[in-house]
Design an enzyme around this catalytic site. Structure first.
Site, PDB file in Angstrom:
ATOM      1  N   SER B 173      -7.597  17.572 -64.849  1.00  0.00           N
ATOM      2  CA  SER B 173      -6.464  18.424 -64.313  1.00  0.00           C
ATOM      3  C   SER B 173      -5.462  17.886 -64.362  1.00  0.00           C
ATOM      4  O   SER B 173      -4.904  17.195 -65.300  1.00  0.00           O
ATOM      5  CB  SER B 173      -7.011  18.886 -63.141  1.00  0.00           C
ATOM      6  N   ARG B 242      -4.230  28.217 -51.449  1.00  0.00           N
ATOM      7  CA  ARG B 242      -5.558  27.877 -51.971  1.00  0.00           C
ATOM      8  C   ARG B 242      -6.509  28.497 -52.448  1.00  0.00           C
ATOM      9  O   ARG B 242      -7.158  28.368 -53.177  1.00  0.00           O
ATOM     10  CB  ARG B 242      -6.256  26.832 -50.611  1.00  0.00           C
ATOM     11  N   ASP B 332     -13.189  26.944 -68.961  1.00  0.00           N
ATOM     12  CA  ASP B 332     -12.067  26.925 -67.888  1.00  0.00           C
ATOM     13  C   ASP B 332     -10.961  27.457 -68.584  1.00  0.00           C
ATOM     14  O   ASP B 332     -10.468  27.319 -69.718  1.00  0.00           O
ATOM     15  CB  ASP B 332     -11.806  25.313 -68.190  1.00  0.00           C
ATOM     16  N   HIS B 365     -12.748  25.440 -64.298  1.00  0.00           N
ATOM     17  CA  HIS B 365     -12.183  24.278 -64.401  1.00  0.00           C
ATOM     18  C   HIS B 365     -12.530  23.125 -63.709  1.00  0.00           C
ATOM     19  O   HIS B 365     -12.492  22.010 -64.087  1.00  0.00           O
ATOM     20  CB  HIS B 365     -10.665  24.602 -63.764  1.00  0.00           C
ATOM     21  N   ASP B 366     -13.361  23.452 -62.611  1.00  0.00           N
ATOM     22  CA  ASP B 366     -13.829  22.658 -61.642  1.00  0.00           C
ATOM     23  C   ASP B 366     -14.978  21.565 -62.119  1.00  0.00           C
ATOM     24  O   ASP B 366     -15.713  20.873 -61.757  1.00  0.00           O
ATOM     25  CB  ASP B 366     -14.349  23.307 -60.436  1.00  0.00           C
TER      26      ASP B 366
END
Lengths: 391, 391
Positions: B173, B242, B332, B365-366
């Site tokens: 990232s 967040r 992602d 993405h994580d």
């Protein structure tokens, strides 16, 4: 029943076909005020009076078999086609590209109705309306209505307009949920249902986006637990909610084509075009939408599940009797094609006749509101077939 | 140079291999306080003093050729592996699955360094640090730093640690942006660069998500133009920022697998599991992150464009001299595989040697932070080759 357009403008519009305008129209209302028989919601709450705002385009045929109900999406309203004022530069109704003489919803053939949904803020009774029990807006106390309740109010409107059966019910996004619910709930009243860019239920990702948008409103001090004054709403929160939503209505590719990375320098505090666009969309929204309405309608969408209480999606569609047209858009990640495909499989297993098309486009969820693809032709062909079968 | 682990724990960790822990570690700091030669940023601003928080694992080999710099992502910190307190139930560092004896970043072979980035809020100088000119936190006045500035501070740290050249720089990232910038900016100091779940620039969609997250902070009255007290930050806004971000770190499929539509009834006010999960993530974040830091770092990411000022992406990679490993993840959508592919093409046109893999996973993405796929093997193999070439 009127066309909504003045005879002069209607004649002018007809002359412009194919692809003409319905001309000048106005939003009408019908009010149901029967204290002895209030409008009952699935949650048990009762509403009286209930007003519905709607527009109509075209003429109801003598046999009353040419009515097409258009169900609008979250931020739409009853003004689907034509012009309210008829002044230069005025933007037409939100689906003007689809409704008019010679257009897919051809007003020379069909009598088109569009009503603001139950719980809306554009003329139909909703959270911003006055609760007769208190003399103040319902606000956060407006009952937790369902997509099914919205359909029931539309059904009441059709009763009032003297329309026993729809040639078709058609809608995109939340409007598509209503179209599906119509087909399953009132099989005898629907010959065809068109579900565009929609789903039989939201994905958890879509629910997540709704929740962060609602939180943007709740965290605005102007929210006041939903008891804000109409003149002093939680503007910042509602605008941010819309900005969040707007990202989900476009696709990544649409954003690249529309904005790329223009406007951002290598230093400074941003100022990318995409940021300015979102701010513009947010500002525009607060002038025409209500925060309590947004909170309620997104929750109604979250809860919508066509299969719930009906055993399964297939069992739900066994209740239906109409033909279906389902259209998804390849870059729609809010209502992904996979959910449409799942729904189409269930329709087929249930013995329903269904046409399905996934349109390849970069336009994302908003594609059903935009020109540049085959949706219009698909809808026109579907309606034409229904119409020929009916007559 | 120390391993960070006590000899006893390090020995114990070695005995656990493969896949052991680096044991108990602590975050250290280095401070650069040279008023005559302050740290200069690309925007022209100067910072003095500048402190860097970092951890190290493993041992620097006599030839000093075994150093691997790990660059963390937006919400990470220097604590990448092992334990700070060594108590039962303690969560290890954020990349403990990758760093340790017998793990891909094998601390029996490599000397691993991870530092909190310039502008961070976990020990390194950033917006929450005291500006010596005013005696108050920099807050919104912290200079608009770049990914390149972050690399320069890491380079200073390596100078201080006596590391002339990295065997590899690796990050996911935003950390991947740093790894790419390292390769292009300091070709003589990098033998290999690993870019995971990253891109040479953000898409307008990713910028849009950053902007709505920043707006969630700005619209919190506690923001006070960024001049809030440390004890009274804009909690609600930062938590919402967040929550928005967290949606983008998962994929639609990951959310379906993790939450489906559990928790939501057909009536009521929601309460879907996915909503509760996001609220939990939001609350956790405000306890460990700073709002000004969030605003600054997301803007630095937005502005990052590896090609900017270098002619093109290909021209940028012509400046590099290292081997590359690029890994993207199929689900992602924040850093889509297409951007990695574009980057890999530019690397090849520039004559760089690059291994590329798009890993099929639902993790979104994580994924680079999670087990369950081939990334660890790819990284281990890449480092092994670099190591054998170097010795």
């Amino acid at each position: 029943m009127t066309t909504g357009a003045s005879p002069r403008l209607a004649a002018a519009a007809t002359a412009v076909a194919p692809g003409g305008s319905v001309g000048r129209v106005r939003t009408r209302t019908e009010t149901f005020d029967t204290p002895a028989a209030p409008f009952r919601l699935e949650c048990g709450a009762r509403l009286n009076p209930v007003t519905v705002a709607y527009e109509t385009y075209g003429r109801l045929a003598p046999g009353r078999r040419n009515a097409v109900l258009v169900c609008h999406a979250l931020s739409g309203d009853a003004h689907a086609a034509g012009f309210h004022r008829g002044v230069p530069g005025e933007r037409p109704g939100w689906w003007d590209l689809m409704i008019g003489p010679g257009k897919p919803l051809d007003t020379r053939r069909y009598f088109v109705i569009c009503s603001n949904f139950l719980g809306g803020c554009a003329g139909t009774t909703g959270p911003a309306s006055i609760d007769p029990a208190t003399g103040r807006p319902y606000g956060p106390d407006f009952p937790a209505y369902t997509i099914g309740d919205q359909v029931e109010l539309q059904a009441r409107l059709l009763d009032r307009l003297g329309i026993p059966r729809l040639l078709a019910v058609i809608g995109g996004s939340m409007g598509g949920m209503q179209a599906l619910e119509w087909a399953v709930r009132h099989p005898a009243r629907v010959a065809g249902a068109v579900a565009l860019a929609t789903a039989p239920r939201l994905s958890p990702q879509a629910i997540a986006f709704h929740e962060v948008a609602r939180q943007a409103i709740f965290r605005d001090p102007g929210w006041r637990g939903g008891r804000y004054e109409a003149a002093d709403p939680p503007r910042a929160g509602l605008a941010l909610a819309r900005m969040i939503g707007h990202i989900t209505y476009l696709s990544e590719e649409a954003m690249v084509r529309k904005f790329a990375r223009r406007g951002g320098g290598t230093a400074g505090t941003g100022g990318f075009e995409v940021e300015r666009y979102l701010h513009h969309q947010g500002r525009r929204f607060v002038d025409r939408f209500d925060a309590n309405t947004f909170v309620h309608i997104t929750r109604a969408m979250d809860r919508f599940d066509l299969a719930a209480g009906r055993g399964s999606l297939e069992a739900a569609f066994r209740r239906a009797a109409c033909r279906f047209l389902v259209v998804s858009f390849s870059s729609d990640w809010l209502f992904p094609a996979a959910l449409s495909e799942e729904m189409v499989r269930a329709m087929r297993l249930a013995g329903r006749e269904v046409s399905y098309c996934e349109i390849r486009t970069h336009q994302g969820h908003d594609a059903f509101l935009l020109p540049g693809h085959r949706m219009g032709d698909l809808v026109a062909g579907f309606l034409d077939r229904l119409d020929r079968e009916a007559t």
